[in-house]
Design a protein around this motif. Structure first.
Motif, PDB file in Angstrom:
ATOM      1  N   ASN A  42      64.267  40.000  22.271  1.00 17.24           N
ATOM      2  CA  ASN A  42      63.087  40.827  22.546  1.00 17.24           C
ATOM      3  C   ASN A  42      62.645  40.639  23.987  1.00 17.24           C
ATOM      4  OD1 ASN A  42      61.957  40.037  19.268  1.00 17.24           O
ATOM      5  ND2 ASN A  42      62.680  42.031  19.921  1.00 17.24           N
ATOM      6  N   GLU A  43      62.129  41.708  24.573  1.00 15.74           N
ATOM      7  CA  GLU A  43      61.595  41.671  25.936  1.00 15.74           C
ATOM      8  C   GLU A  43      60.087  41.916  25.843  1.00 15.74           C
ATOM      9  OE1 GLU A  43      63.825  40.743  27.949  1.00 15.74           O
ATOM     10  OE2 GLU A  43      65.602  41.252  26.786  1.00 15.74           O
ATOM     11  N   PHE A  44      59.298  40.962  26.297  1.00 14.49           N
ATOM     12  CA  PHE A  44      57.840  41.035  26.163  1.00 14.49           C
ATOM     13  C   PHE A  44      57.251  41.537  27.479  1.00 14.49           C
ATOM     14  CE2 PHE A  44      59.364  38.080  23.011  1.00 14.49           C
ATOM     15  CZ  PHE A  44      58.673  38.486  21.875  1.00 14.49           C
ATOM     16  N   LEU A  45      56.784  42.792  27.421  1.00 11.64           N
ATOM     17  CA  LEU A  45      56.381  43.499  28.626  1.00 11.64           C
ATOM     18  C   LEU A  45      55.172  44.376  28.311  1.00 11.64           C
ATOM     19  CD1 LEU A  45      57.400  44.097  31.587  1.00 11.64           C
ATOM     20  CD2 LEU A  45      58.659  46.013  30.608  1.00 11.64           C
ATOM     21  N   ASP A  46      54.133  44.274  29.124  1.00 13.90           N
ATOM     22  CA  ASP A  46      52.974  45.133  28.957  1.00 13.90           C
ATOM     23  C   ASP A  46      53.300  46.515  29.519  1.00 13.90           C
ATOM     24  OD1 ASP A  46      50.064  45.733  28.590  1.00 13.90           O
ATOM     25  OD2 ASP A  46      50.141  45.895  30.777  1.00 13.90           O
ATOM     26  N   ILE A  47      53.067  47.560  28.722  1.00 15.19           N
ATOM     27  CA  ILE A  47      53.334  48.933  29.150  1.00 15.19           C
ATOM     28  C   ILE A  47      52.042  49.734  29.053  1.00 15.19           C
ATOM     29  CG2 ILE A  47      54.654  51.039  28.721  1.00 15.19           C
ATOM     30  CD1 ILE A  47      56.411  48.760  29.657  1.00 15.19           C
ATOM     31  N   MET A  48      51.584  50.246  30.176  1.00 17.06           N
ATOM     32  CA  MET A  48      50.360  51.050  30.154  1.00 17.06           C
ATOM     33  C   MET A  48      50.666  52.458  29.652  1.00 17.06           C
ATOM     34  SD  MET A  48      49.517  52.143  34.113  1.00 17.06           S
ATOM     35  CE  MET A  48      49.514  50.477  34.778  1.00 17.06           C
ATOM     36  N   PRO A  49      49.708  53.128  29.033  1.00 19.12           N
ATOM     37  CA  PRO A  49      49.914  54.503  28.566  1.00 19.12           C
ATOM     38  C   PRO A  49      50.291  55.430  29.722  1.00 19.12           C
ATOM     39  CG  PRO A  49      47.895  53.582  27.647  1.00 19.12           C
ATOM     40  CD  PRO A  49      48.369  52.619  28.692  1.00 19.12           C
ATOM     41  N   GLU A  50      51.051  56.479  29.407  1.00 17.35           N
ATOM     42  CA  GLU A  50      51.487  57.426  30.434  1.00 17.35           C
ATOM     43  C   GLU A  50      50.302  58.043  31.171  1.00 17.35           C
ATOM     44  OE1 GLU A  50      54.144  60.326  28.876  1.00 17.35           O
ATOM     45  OE2 GLU A  50      55.530  58.846  28.044  1.00 17.35           O
ATOM     46  N   LYS A  51      49.198  58.266  30.454  1.00 18.13           N
ATOM     47  CA  LYS A  51      48.022  58.859  31.094  1.00 18.13           C
ATOM     48  C   LYS A  51      47.464  57.947  32.188  1.00 18.13           C
ATOM     49  CE  LYS A  51      46.463  61.750  27.228  1.00 18.13           C
ATOM     50  NZ  LYS A  51      45.357  62.018  26.267  1.00 18.13           N
ATOM     51  N   SER A  74      50.992  45.310  33.358  1.00 16.03           N
ATOM     52  CA  SER A  74      50.738  44.011  33.965  1.00 16.03           C
ATOM     53  C   SER A  74      52.021  43.447  34.570  1.00 16.03           C
ATOM     54  CB  SER A  74      50.198  43.035  32.914  1.00 16.03           C
ATOM     55  OG  SER A  74      50.178  41.716  33.423  1.00 16.03           O
ATOM     56  N   GLN A  75      51.902  42.835  35.747  1.00 13.94           N
ATOM     57  CA  GLN A  75      53.085  42.267  36.383  1.00 13.94           C
ATOM     58  C   GLN A  75      53.626  41.046  35.650  1.00 13.94           C
ATOM     59  OE1 GLN A  75      50.844  40.347  39.991  1.00 13.94           O
ATOM     60  NE2 GLN A  75      52.849  39.409  39.935  1.00 13.94           N
ATOM     61  N   TRP A  76      52.854  40.458  34.753  1.00 12.64           N
ATOM     62  CA  TRP A  76      53.226  39.190  34.117  1.00 12.64           C
ATOM     63  C   TRP A  76      54.018  39.468  32.849  1.00 12.64           C
ATOM     64  CZ3 TRP A  76      52.261  36.265  38.007  1.00 12.64           C
ATOM     65  CH2 TRP A  76      51.171  36.555  38.834  1.00 12.64           C
ATOM     66  N   TRP A  77      55.277  39.019  32.821  1.00 14.47           N
ATOM     67  CA  TRP A  77      56.179  39.348  31.721  1.00 14.47           C
ATOM     68  C   TRP A  77      56.908  38.107  31.221  1.00 14.47           C
ATOM     69  CZ3 TRP A  77      60.028  37.448  34.538  1.00 14.47           C
ATOM     70  CH2 TRP A  77      60.214  37.841  35.875  1.00 14.47           C
ATOM     71  N   THR A 114      54.852  51.223  48.215  1.00 12.37           N
ATOM     72  CA  THR A 114      53.910  51.624  47.177  1.00 12.37           C
ATOM     73  C   THR A 114      52.780  50.599  47.132  1.00 12.37           C
ATOM     74  OG1 THR A 114      55.182  50.443  45.478  1.00 12.37           O
ATOM     75  CG2 THR A 114      55.671  52.787  45.792  1.00 12.37           C
ATOM     76  N   TRP A 115      51.752  50.890  46.337  1.00 16.66           N
ATOM     77  CA  TRP A 115      50.625  49.967  46.175  1.00 16.66           C
ATOM     78  C   TRP A 115      50.772  49.282  44.814  1.00 16.66           C
ATOM     79  CZ3 TRP A 115      46.708  48.226  43.224  1.00 16.66           C
ATOM     80  CH2 TRP A 115      45.648  47.559  43.858  1.00 16.66           C
ATOM     81  N   GLY A 116      50.848  47.945  44.830  1.00 17.62           N
ATOM     82  CA  GLY A 116      50.991  47.217  43.567  1.00 17.62           C
ATOM     83  C   GLY A 116      52.362  47.401  42.954  1.00 17.62           C
ATOM     84  N   SER A 117      53.401  47.323  43.759  1.00 19.44           N
ATOM     85  CA  SER A 117      54.771  47.537  43.260  1.00 19.44           C
ATOM     86  C   SER A 117      55.151  46.559  42.156  1.00 19.44           C
ATOM     87  CB  SER A 117      55.770  47.419  44.414  1.00 19.44           C
ATOM     88  OG  SER A 117      55.592  46.202  45.132  1.00 19.44           O
ATOM     89  N   ASP A 118      54.530  45.371  42.165  1.00 16.30           N
ATOM     90  CA  ASP A 118      54.817  44.375  41.127  1.00 16.30           C
ATOM     91  C   ASP A 118      54.425  44.857  39.731  1.00 16.30           C
ATOM     92  OD1 ASP A 118      52.268  44.056  42.585  1.00 16.30           O
ATOM     93  OD2 ASP A 118      51.800  42.602  41.042  1.00 16.30           O
ATOM     94  N   GLU A 119      53.532  45.850  39.654  1.00 12.68           N
ATOM     95  CA  GLU A 119      53.091  46.368  38.358  1.00 12.68           C
ATOM     96  C   GLU A 119      53.927  47.560  37.890  1.00 12.68           C
ATOM     97  OE1 GLU A 119      48.949  47.215  38.856  1.00 12.68           O
ATOM     98  OE2 GLU A 119      48.369  45.098  38.755  1.00 12.68           O
ATOM     99  N   PHE A 120      54.952  47.916  38.667  1.00 12.97           N
ATOM    100  CA  PHE A 120      55.732  49.101  38.326  1.00 12.97           C
ATOM    101  C   PHE A 120      57.244  48.911  38.391  1.00 12.97           C
ATOM    102  CE2 PHE A 120      51.615  50.640  39.823  1.00 12.97           C
ATOM    103  CZ  PHE A 120      51.271  51.552  38.836  1.00 12.97           C
ATOM    104  N   ILE A 121      57.731  48.085  39.295  1.00 16.26           N
ATOM    105  CA  ILE A 121      59.154  48.117  39.595  1.00 16.26           C
ATOM    106  C   ILE A 121      60.023  47.637  38.427  1.00 16.26           C
ATOM    107  CG2 ILE A 121      59.127  45.860  40.782  1.00 16.26           C
ATOM    108  CD1 ILE A 121      61.167  47.144  42.777  1.00 16.26           C
TER     109      ILE A 121
END
Length: 284
Positions: free
Chosen positions: A115-124, A172-175, A202-209
């Motif tokens: 399993n990969e534990f990763l916070d995913i924000m809603p598309e909106k 969240s960048q923390w995974w 980009t701004w906050g690339s750690d939260e997206f890449i």
């Protein structure tokens, strides 16, 4: 099999020392990236702990800059170059702290391998903050008039498009991710320099890449558990999460999470000791 922690630290030597001691376990290794602006001598005691490895070639980390990703990748390079095999590698900051005994954390990742534990924000939410990604940002570059120049660059250039026709994904960048997944991400970034260059501005690339790489891959996206196992209080709706104190302990306990952030012993000197006492009571 072992687990590892990558820890991005920049201040509070005593707090980092207490975190590393709480993570100490025969099957746990900790890789610490200390911001280049911090005094390494102040962290000497932490650097001498067993199974703790400070990352060479420290860099200056700027909030919301690609330097945060670079520090993570430098740490990941050292961890993956070791001869150890890891079930899971978790990214923490030096202001995080576990909410469970370390042996329970090791057992959890052993049971839940795959399993990969990763916070995913809603598309909106991603769509609402798209200017972080489709506009130019230069957070790692410091010069007078930067924001004035940035505004003009973005006025004169079209919106940027995500490379490879990927869909932007963030959180969240923390995974807490498997070694195999992180090797895939690392190799992807090595093979796709245009992808790296895009996120560099980009701004906050750690939260997206990492999120974007993983969630656009059919195999790895299926393994994602949309929970990064962290207790983080954003109730104040500020740019940074709430600094947790003694009054937050009941909510931390009730959350069922494995880690919490953020703590600051300069503000609440005894807070980690109170968390330790809570953990000790839990195992009695």
């Amino acid at each position: 099999m072992r687990i590892a922690f990558i820890i991005l630290a920049h201040k509070n030597p005593e707090q980092l020392l207490q975190l590393l001691r709480r993570l100490s376990h025969p099957r746990v290794d900790c890789y610490v990236h200390l911001d280049a602006r911090a005094d390494m001598l102040a962290f000497a005691e932490a650097a001498h702990l067993p199974q703790v490895y400070f990352i060479p070639g420290r860099i200056k980390v700027h909030w919301a800059g690609f330097s945060m990703v670079k520090a993570t990748l430098n740490s990941l390079e050292v961890a993956l170059s070791s001869r150890r095999k890891y079930l899971n590698i978790s990214l923490l900051s030096g202001l995080d702290y576990p909410l469970r005994p370390i042996n329970e954390i090791v057992d959890f990742f052993t049971i839940h391998q795959g399993n990969e534990f990763l916070d995913i924000m809603p598309e909106k939410e991603v769509a609402a903050t798209i200017s972080k990604l489709d506009r130019y940002h230069f957070e790692d570059i410091q010069f007078k008039g930067k924001y004035f120049l940035t505004r003009w660059i973005n006025r004169l250039t079209p919106s940027r498009k995500c490379p490879m026709n990927f869909t932007f994904t963030g959180g969240s960048q923390w995974w807490s991710l498997s070694e195999e997944c992180l090797r895939f991400c690392k190799e992807f970034l090595e093979q796709q320099p245009s992808f790296v260059n895009y996120f560099r501005y980009t701004w906050g690339s750690d939260e997206f890449i990492f999120h974007t790489i993983i969630m656009n891959h059919p195999e790895w996206s299926r393994k994602v558990v949309r929970d990064n196992l962290r207790y983080i209080d954003w109730s104040a709706r500020q740019a940074s999460p709430k600094v947790l104190g003694p009054a937050d302990l009941p909510n931390m306990i009730a959350s069922g999470k494995f880690f919490a952030r953020k703590f600051d012993m300069n503000i609440h000197p005894n807070i980690l000791s109170k968390v330790d006492a809570m953990l000790e009571d839990a195992v009695k």
